[in-house]
Structure formats: C-alpha cells, structure tokens
Write a protein that holds these residues in place. Sequence first.
Motif, PDB file in Angstrom:
ATOM      1  N   SER A   1      44.159  35.325  52.024  1.00  0.00           N
ATOM      2  CA  SER A   1      43.066  35.123  52.977  1.00  0.00           C
ATOM      3  C   SER A   1      41.941  36.152  52.864  1.00  0.00           C
ATOM      4  N   ALA A   2      42.096  37.179  52.036  1.00  0.00           N
ATOM      5  CA  ALA A   2      41.076  38.232  51.944  1.00  0.00           C
ATOM      6  C   ALA A   2      39.825  37.701  51.260  1.00  0.00           C
ATOM      7  N   PRO A   3      38.643  38.165  51.672  1.00  0.00           N
ATOM      8  CA  PRO A   3      37.408  37.706  51.025  1.00  0.00           C
ATOM      9  C   PRO A   3      37.344  38.148  49.571  1.00  0.00           C
ATOM     10  N   GLY A   4      36.765  37.289  48.739  1.00  0.00           N
ATOM     11  CA  GLY A   4      36.685  37.587  47.315  1.00  0.00           C
ATOM     12  C   GLY A   4      35.939  38.874  47.019  1.00  0.00           C
ATOM     13  N   GLY A   5      34.910  39.173  47.827  1.00  0.00           N
ATOM     14  CA  GLY A   5      34.156  40.400  47.602  1.00  0.00           C
ATOM     15  C   GLY A   5      35.008  41.644  47.764  1.00  0.00           C
ATOM     16  N   LEU A   6      35.941  41.625  48.716  1.00  0.00           N
ATOM     17  CA  LEU A   6      36.836  42.766  48.913  1.00  0.00           C
ATOM     18  C   LEU A   6      37.825  42.880  47.756  1.00  0.00           C
ATOM     19  N   ILE A   7      38.362  41.751  47.320  1.00  0.00           N
ATOM     20  CA  ILE A   7      39.307  41.750  46.199  1.00  0.00           C
ATOM     21  C   ILE A   7      38.648  42.313  44.944  1.00  0.00           C
ATOM     22  N   GLU A   8      37.444  41.835  44.644  1.00  0.00           N
ATOM     23  CA  GLU A   8      36.737  42.324  43.458  1.00  0.00           C
ATOM     24  C   GLU A   8      36.309  43.778  43.630  1.00  0.00           C
ATOM     25  N   GLY A   9      35.986  44.163  44.862  1.00  0.00           N
ATOM     26  CA  GLY A   9      35.598  45.546  45.116  1.00  0.00           C
ATOM     27  C   GLY A   9      36.737  46.521  44.887  1.00  0.00           C
ATOM     28  N   VAL A  10      37.950  46.161  45.308  1.00  0.00           N
ATOM     29  CA  VAL A  10      39.110  47.024  45.073  1.00  0.00           C
ATOM     30  C   VAL A  10      39.356  47.178  43.571  1.00  0.00           C
ATOM     31  N   ALA A  11      39.210  46.079  42.827  1.00  0.00           N
ATOM     32  CA  ALA A  11      39.428  46.139  41.375  1.00  0.00           C
ATOM     33  C   ALA A  11      38.419  47.069  40.706  1.00  0.00           C
ATOM     34  N   ASP A  12      37.152  46.970  41.112  1.00  0.00           N
ATOM     35  CA  ASP A  12      36.152  47.861  40.520  1.00  0.00           C
ATOM     36  C   ASP A  12      36.282  49.284  41.053  1.00  0.00           C
ATOM     37  N   TRP A  13      36.830  49.451  42.262  1.00  0.00           N
ATOM     38  CA  TRP A  13      37.078  50.805  42.773  1.00  0.00           C
ATOM     39  C   TRP A  13      38.108  51.522  41.901  1.00  0.00           C
ATOM     40  N   VAL A  14      39.168  50.821  41.498  1.00  0.00           N
ATOM     41  CA  VAL A  14      40.154  51.428  40.601  1.00  0.00           C
ATOM     42  C   VAL A  14      39.506  51.746  39.258  1.00  0.00           C
ATOM     43  N   ARG A  15      38.680  50.825  38.764  1.00  0.00           N
ATOM     44  CA  ARG A  15      37.970  51.084  37.504  1.00  0.00           C
ATOM     45  C   ARG A  15      37.088  52.324  37.639  1.00  0.00           C
ATOM     46  N   LEU A  16      36.444  52.466  38.785  1.00  0.00           N
ATOM     47  CA  LEU A  16      35.591  53.626  39.040  1.00  0.00           C
ATOM     48  C   LEU A  16      36.414  54.907  39.070  1.00  0.00           C
ATOM     49  N   GLN A  17      37.559  54.879  39.759  1.00  0.00           N
ATOM     50  CA  GLN A  17      38.411  56.064  39.849  1.00  0.00           C
ATOM     51  C   GLN A  17      38.998  56.444  38.495  1.00  0.00           C
ATOM     52  N   ALA A  18      39.158  55.461  37.623  1.00  0.00           N
ATOM     53  CA  ALA A  18      39.706  55.724  36.286  1.00  0.00           C
ATOM     54  C   ALA A  18      38.654  56.253  35.320  1.00  0.00           C
TER      55      ALA A  18
END
Length: 313
Positions: free
Chosen positions: A213-230
Amino acid sequence: MSLPPKTTPIPQPVFMPGMSHRTEEPAPTSSVLPFRPKSENTGDQKNEGEDEQERDAPYDPPVNLPHLSLQIRDLAHEGAGIFLTSINAPDVLRTAIEAIHKHLYSGIFTASPATATTTSSSSSSSSAESNTNTSPYPTHPHPPPTRVVTLILRSMDGVAYTTGSDQDDAHKEIHFSLRYIAGIQPTSRRAAEITGVVTHELVHCYQWNGLGSAPGGLIEGVADWVRLQAGLAPPHWRRDQTPSRWDAGYQSTAYFLEYLEGQYGKGTVRRLNERLRKEKYVEDTFWAGLFGKSVAQLFEEYKKTLPEKETKR
C-alpha cells in the motif's frame, strides 16, 4: 606303597593367603572452595550496567546472501559486452546486498509505543509527538526472506525494474536494459552507473512496502536513499533542488529522507522501513506515529533548509 589301579593320588593341600575383611569407608568430606572476590567477573554474573550495554549493543546479524544468478538474453548486444567488461558482477551484487543490510537492517534502533502502534487520526500532533519520546525500547529490524535474485540483461526500453518471479515472492527478478547500458556516457561512468542501478533495484528485493500500500514515490525514494548512502549518487543528482512534492520519488525523495535521518537521528529510515513491514500505509497515521507530525509539516521544514529559488523578474 603301591596304589590301587585306576586311582589318582590326592593332591597336597594348598594354603591360601589370608583374606582382608571389608572395613567401614570414611565419610565423604567437602573441599573448601577458594575465596573469590565479588568484584571478579567470572562470566556467570554481569557487572552493573552490563545488561544495558548488551541491550544497546549493535545488532548485526550475518548477511544471508541469496542464490544469485545472471541471465544475458542477447550476448551479442553491445550492452552485454560493456556490462561484462565494466564490473565484476558477483562482487557488485554481494557488495550491494551488504550495503542494503547495513543501511536498512543492521544496528539497533530505539522504538517507542507510537512506532509500534497506529496513532488514531483524532490524536493531536502534540500528543503524538509526546508519545514518540516516551518509554523507548530496543527494536530489531526484520529483512524479508528473499532467497533467489536473478539479474536479467535484455534489450528493452527504460532503465530497469524489479518483480517477483512466477514461483513465489521470495524469488526476485531484476530486468536491466542492455540499451541503457550501451548508452551510458561518459564511458568513464559505466562501472559506477551500472553499480548504482543494480544497488537501487536490489533494494526493491529487500525493502518493505506497507503490505503493498505504500506510495511508489516513497518506495523509489528509499531505494535511491540507499544508493546515496552507498556513495553511488550520479553527478546529475542535485541536493539543493526543491522538489514539488515529498513523494516525487527517486533522488528527490531520497534527499528528503536524508534530511529526516539527520534531523531525527541515525536509524530513522530503518524505522520507517520496519513500520512498512507491519502495517498498511495510511498517510496521516504513518508519519504522525513516527515523528509526531504530518508529512506535509516535515516537508515544509525540509524545504526551509534548501536554497531559495531566484524570483524571475
């Protein structure tokens, strides 16, 4: 003297030594234990404060790597050659999964009753905020049971996407465009861009989504947040750009999440991801339960930290 026929002589008597008689055994006695000072840590008792240290110790379970496989649908494609010569695929996949584990599932974070239960929509912001600061207790994040990840390189439009397989949702497929790989410019960025895209897609194999049920923008944001932290943010990402919406997705939402991580402490995005494991996403209660504020309030506070746009005359 002669013996009668068919008789044997009587043997000489054998004298046996005297037998010792059983005597009463002495009663057992106890040995005196050596004196041990109370201050000595013997391993079977804990020093004062040790329970608290153990409770707050970093939670770092071993990384259980899934079965990893690679499929190249068109080995003659230019993108296939670029992929194979730019990176070591097993190392990239393994390193990416370890980064996901580090940023979303390792460590111990403090949760409160407000993060474990849904705050009612009638609760005021101040009440929700007070709940998030009371009765903290340690919480361990729970990664999903992803068992198999297959990276499929094929000629297609777009960049990449991740999906569950036909077998079950614990089998994931990442589809990565050979056309996109062939078009990466400058060529010096091929390895970094391929690694960044693979890391982003692998996050989708391991993140929670609010029971779908989570919005797609949040899902994609978490994925890019991990990419950013890496450390895999590409040069065109801009931290100082003000997005139109908090859930614009990708790097726009990733920088918003980075702000929340800095403002509310390390482990904030872990808590957010863990909450998406346990309940459906309802915007009003989701953010209030985590931060005591609405996402609109949080986003307005975030935008105030960004440079103001120049007003056109």
